[in-house]
Design a protein around this motif. Structure first.
Motif, PDB file in Angstrom:
ATOM      1  N   ILE A 267       6.711 -10.474  -2.688  1.00 27.86           N
ATOM      2  CA  ILE A 267       6.291 -11.265  -1.518  1.00 27.86           C
ATOM      3  C   ILE A 267       5.245 -10.498  -0.719  1.00 27.86           C
ATOM      4  N   ALA A 268       5.459  -9.176  -0.569  1.00 30.73           N
ATOM      5  CA  ALA A 268       4.478  -8.341   0.150  1.00 30.73           C
ATOM      6  C   ALA A 268       3.128  -8.394  -0.541  1.00 30.73           C
ATOM      7  N   ARG A 269       3.135  -8.376  -1.871  1.00 24.51           N
ATOM      8  CA  ARG A 269       1.880  -8.446  -2.622  1.00 24.51           C
ATOM      9  C   ARG A 269       1.161  -9.769  -2.366  1.00 24.51           C
ATOM     10  N   ALA A 270       1.918 -10.853  -2.250  1.00 27.98           N
ATOM     11  CA  ALA A 270       1.296 -12.155  -1.970  1.00 27.98           C
ATOM     12  C   ALA A 270       0.645 -12.179  -0.599  1.00 27.98           C
ATOM     13  N   LEU A 271       1.197 -11.408   0.355  1.00 26.03           N
ATOM     14  CA  LEU A 271       0.637 -11.371   1.710  1.00 26.03           C
ATOM     15  C   LEU A 271      -0.688 -10.629   1.781  1.00 26.03           C
ATOM     16  N   MET A 272      -1.024  -9.824   0.755  1.00 23.71           N
ATOM     17  CA  MET A 272      -2.268  -9.056   0.761  1.00 23.71           C
ATOM     18  C   MET A 272      -3.509  -9.941   0.693  1.00 23.71           C
ATOM     19  N   ALA A 273      -3.328 -11.197   0.285  1.00 23.19           N
ATOM     20  CA  ALA A 273      -4.487 -12.072   0.052  1.00 23.19           C
ATOM     21  C   ALA A 273      -4.981 -12.786   1.305  1.00 23.19           C
ATOM     22  N   ASP A 274      -4.313 -12.607   2.464  1.00 23.17           N
ATOM     23  CA  ASP A 274      -4.673 -13.345   3.685  1.00 23.17           C
ATOM     24  C   ASP A 274      -4.731 -14.840   3.419  1.00 23.17           C
ATOM     25  N   ALA A 275      -3.695 -15.333   2.731  1.00 24.27           N
ATOM     26  CA  ALA A 275      -3.698 -16.733   2.298  1.00 24.27           C
ATOM     27  C   ALA A 275      -3.307 -17.674   3.428  1.00 24.27           C
TER      28      ALA A 275
ATOM     29  N   LYS B 268     -14.222   4.592  -1.389  1.00 18.70           N
ATOM     30  CA  LYS B 268     -13.201   5.337  -0.647  1.00 18.70           C
ATOM     31  C   LYS B 268     -12.915   4.690   0.708  1.00 18.70           C
ATOM     32  N   LYS B 269     -13.978   4.189   1.331  1.00 15.50           N
ATOM     33  CA  LYS B 269     -13.814   3.504   2.618  1.00 15.50           C
ATOM     34  C   LYS B 269     -12.983   2.229   2.440  1.00 15.50           C
ATOM     35  N   GLU B 270     -13.302   1.456   1.404  1.00 11.56           N
ATOM     36  CA  GLU B 270     -12.561   0.224   1.145  1.00 11.56           C
ATOM     37  C   GLU B 270     -11.096   0.516   0.816  1.00 11.56           C
ATOM     38  N   GLU B 271     -10.869   1.545   0.016  1.00  9.34           N
ATOM     39  CA  GLU B 271      -9.490   1.906  -0.336  1.00  9.34           C
ATOM     40  C   GLU B 271      -8.685   2.310   0.893  1.00  9.34           C
ATOM     41  N   LYS B 272      -9.318   3.046   1.806  1.00  7.32           N
ATOM     42  CA  LYS B 272      -8.627   3.476   3.020  1.00  7.32           C
ATOM     43  C   LYS B 272      -8.222   2.257   3.851  1.00  7.32           C
ATOM     44  N   ILE B 273      -9.138   1.307   3.966  1.00  5.07           N
ATOM     45  CA  ILE B 273      -8.849   0.093   4.738  1.00  5.07           C
ATOM     46  C   ILE B 273      -7.714  -0.703   4.089  1.00  5.07           C
ATOM     47  N   MET B 274      -7.758  -0.830   2.750  1.00  2.00           N
ATOM     48  CA  MET B 274      -6.727  -1.590   2.057  1.00  2.00           C
ATOM     49  C   MET B 274      -5.375  -0.887   2.119  1.00  2.00           C
ATOM     50  N   ARG B 275      -5.373   0.440   2.133  1.00  3.20           N
ATOM     51  CA  ARG B 275      -4.112   1.175   2.268  1.00  3.20           C
ATOM     52  C   ARG B 275      -3.483   0.925   3.642  1.00  3.20           C
ATOM     53  N   GLN B 276      -4.342   0.896   4.671  1.00  6.53           N
ATOM     54  CA  GLN B 276      -3.841   0.592   6.013  1.00  6.53           C
ATOM     55  C   GLN B 276      -3.213  -0.801   6.048  1.00  6.53           C
ATOM     56  N   LYS B 277      -3.877  -1.743   5.435  1.00  7.76           N
ATOM     57  CA  LYS B 277      -3.371  -3.116   5.403  1.00  7.76           C
ATOM     58  C   LYS B 277      -2.061  -3.197   4.619  1.00  7.76           C
ATOM     59  N   ALA B 278      -2.028  -2.534   3.455  1.00  7.89           N
ATOM     60  CA  ALA B 278      -0.818  -2.545   2.624  1.00  7.89           C
ATOM     61  C   ALA B 278       0.360  -1.908   3.356  1.00  7.89           C
ATOM     62  N   MET B 279       0.116  -0.798   4.066  1.00 12.37           N
ATOM     63  CA  MET B 279       1.192  -0.135   4.796  1.00 12.37           C
ATOM     64  C   MET B 279       1.710  -1.016   5.934  1.00 12.37           C
ATOM     65  N   ARG B 280       0.801  -1.745   6.574  1.00  9.80           N
ATOM     66  CA  ARG B 280       1.208  -2.654   7.656  1.00  9.80           C
ATOM     67  C   ARG B 280       2.120  -3.752   7.100  1.00  9.80           C
ATOM     68  N   ILE B 281       1.786  -4.262   5.932  1.00  7.73           N
ATOM     69  CA  ILE B 281       2.599  -5.323   5.313  1.00  7.73           C
ATOM     70  C   ILE B 281       3.937  -4.770   4.834  1.00  7.73           C
ATOM     71  N   LEU B 282       3.933  -3.562   4.256  1.00  5.81           N
ATOM     72  CA  LEU B 282       5.186  -2.934   3.829  1.00  5.81           C
ATOM     73  C   LEU B 282       6.108  -2.696   5.026  1.00  5.81           C
ATOM     74  N   ARG B 283       5.500  -2.306   6.149  1.00  5.42           N
ATOM     75  CA  ARG B 283       6.287  -2.084   7.366  1.00  5.42           C
ATOM     76  C   ARG B 283       6.905  -3.406   7.833  1.00  5.42           C
ATOM     77  N   PHE B 284       6.139  -4.471   7.765  1.00  4.88           N
ATOM     78  CA  PHE B 284       6.634  -5.793   8.151  1.00  4.88           C
ATOM     79  C   PHE B 284       7.802  -6.229   7.261  1.00  4.88           C
ATOM     80  N   MET B 285       7.721  -5.916   5.969  1.00  4.99           N
ATOM     81  CA  MET B 285       8.753  -6.314   5.013  1.00  4.99           C
ATOM     82  C   MET B 285       9.923  -5.330   4.974  1.00  4.99           C
ATOM     83  N   GLY B 286       9.846  -4.249   5.768  1.00 12.76           N
ATOM     84  CA  GLY B 286      10.919  -3.253   5.748  1.00 12.76           C
ATOM     85  C   GLY B 286      10.905  -2.399   4.500  1.00 12.76           C
ATOM     86  N   LEU B 287       9.715  -2.198   3.901  1.00 16.17           N
ATOM     87  CA  LEU B 287       9.600  -1.464   2.640  1.00 16.17           C
ATOM     88  C   LEU B 287       8.792  -0.178   2.785  1.00 16.17           C
ATOM     89  N   GLU B 288       8.554   0.248   4.021  1.00 18.16           N
ATOM     90  CA  GLU B 288       7.687   1.408   4.249  1.00 18.16           C
ATOM     91  C   GLU B 288       8.196   2.647   3.508  1.00 18.16           C
TER      92      GLU B 288
END
Length: 474
Positions: free
Chosen positions: A380-388, A340-360
């Protein structure tokens, strides 16, 4: 038996992968730490607002104009009544129409059916008039009972609650600031320890491969044969750090095959592919399996959209982040707190990326049915999730109109600048390639035609001939 032993006694390579996963996860946790506590703060404030609204409701009644309030309540209830009785009107009309049609068909007098309908409608109107009179009586009683409006108490309570809200917000900020600072120090200490262990392992293993300081990816003599078909034949190029590198060529030139070799979807027939990974190590990509390439710092988009359309946009991004999870199968199966802790962190990260892409605003929408241009952005947002360090984009402008392509051009630049990544781009849209790429490599039938700046490629005779059929003597 060997597989069981591999699980019980991980190899050196597997331990190294786990160590790096831990390193990446701690970095993610550090990056999203403030966001997690901001969410907790918002929940506490929302709970306060719910209680405050309950306290304000009685004061609001004392402050409001009772006549206006009673009129509004009466109007609302009358609208609800009319909506309900509309069905009765329709039923009476339908019943009469059937009776009249039946009488006409039988050659009988249908005036009785019409009289019955009128009688029923008169009753409905009479009932409505009685209901209106009842509402009027209640309205007058409510006005008489409510007394005059007095906003003094309401305004005083509202000012008090606003002050309490601000005080609570400051108190939470102070409390969270101490917790965040404490956790940040602990996480930084862990990160330093893991980084030290990675450096020690790197020193033990040694590294005989060298790249120029400015080169991120080096492809040397790449070959990919499918039987007698040479899809890629002795291709060599370097991708520099922080640049947008374009790979162009006619249909069937082998561009996507090159990508599939780099990401290990295909096992190249020959050649070398060296990459400076997220940890500063020069690695040979041919030594890694396809599911481990992302851990080295390479992610990609696809020529055809490869989203899971049965789940939401947010869940598509979370799927992309699962490779970074530290928790194993047992933790996921039992739904333990760590998950649950990991999911919460990943949701925060995903929302930050969606906001950046204008997809919030699309976060909760199913991917199925969304416009094609939005789906391209989600990928493209999904590709950014990998910290590549390197993002490979396979024809990102395919199917987009001119305005969407222009927006994509700016998005690619923003991704390069704000995320600090290098982008390797395959694209048929020459306006996009020439506007966004720093270096362009043109290939035909799997072989190099030319490499250079966009201006050099535009003037190159071999490229013109491959694309336009221009002969050398012209």
């Amino acid at each position: 038996m060997a597989r069981i032993l591999d699980k019980l006694i991980p190899s050196t390579a597997q331990r190294a992968i786990k160590l790096r996963q831990s390193h990446d996860w701690i970095k993610t946790e550090l990056a999203e730490l403030s966001g997690v506590y901001e969410e907790k703060k918002q929940k506490a404030l929302d709970k306060f607002v719910v209680k405050a609204n309950r306290r304000l409701s009685s004061a609001a009644y004392a402050a409001c104009d009772k006549t206006e309030l009673a009129n509004n309540v009466m109007e609302k209830r009358l609208q609800e009544y009319d909506v309900h009785k509309y069905l009765s009107y329709r039923a009476a009309n339908h019943k009469a129409a059937k009776a009249i049609f039946k009488a006409i068909k039988a050659g009988e007098d249908w005036s009785g059916a019409l009289d019955a309908m009128r009688s029923e409608i008169d009753k409905i109107k009479s009932d409505r008039l009685a209901f209106v009179n009842k509402l009027e009586a209640r309205k007058n009683a409510s006005i008489a009972k409510g007394g005059s409006s007095d906003p003094t108490a309401y305004n005083a309570l509202r000012t008090q609650l606003e002050a309490e809200y601000d005080s609570l917000s400051r108190s939470i900020d102070e409390k969270h600031a101490q917790i965040i600072e404490k956790k940040r120090k602990a996480l930084k200490q862990k990160l330093d320890e893991v980084s030290l262990r990675i450096q020690e392992n790197r020193a033990k293993g040694g590294n005989a491969i060298c790249l120029s300081d400015d080169v991120l990816l080096s492809v040397k003599g790449l070959k990919m044969y499918f039987g007698g078909l040479k899809a890629v034949d002795d291709l060599t190029f370097d991708v520099k750090k922080g640049e947008i590198f374009g790979l162009i060529g006619p249909n069937g030139a082998g561009k996507t095959t090159v990508f599939n070799c780099i990401t290990r979807f295909y096992d190249a027939t020959g050649g070398d592919m060296y990459f400076e990974n997220k940890y500063g190590e020069i690695v040979d990509l041919r030594n890694y399996k396809v599911h481990d390439i992302i851990l080295q710092g390479i992610s990609r988009t696809f020529q055809n959209i490869e989203l899971v359309k049965e789940v939401s946009v947010m869940e598509n991004l979370l799927v992309a982040g699962t490779r970074a999870y530290r928790s194993g199968l047992l933790v996921h199966a039992l739904g333990l707190p760590l998950l649950k802790k990991e999911e919460k962190i990943m949701r925060q990260k995903a929302m930050r990326i969606l906001r950046f892409m204008g997809l919030e605003s699309y976060a909760s929408w199913l991917a199925f049915g969304l416009p094609y241009g939005i789906l391209k952005k989600v990928e493209i947002a999904r590709a950014l999730m990998a910290d590549a360090r390197l993002i490979i984009m396979d024809e990102p402008a395919a199917g987009l109109n001119d305005s969407e392509t222009a927006e994509l051009t700016e998005t690619i630049r923003k991704i390069r600048d704000e995320f600090g990544v290098t982008i390797l781009l395959v694209e048929h849209d020459m306006s996009l390639v020439m506007n966004v790429c720093d270096t362009v490599c043109a290939i035909s039938f799997g072989q190099m035609l030319a490499i250079g700046t966009t201006e050099e490629i535009q003037k190159n005779k071999a490229v013109q001939e491959a694309y336009l059929g221009v002969k050398e003597d012209e």
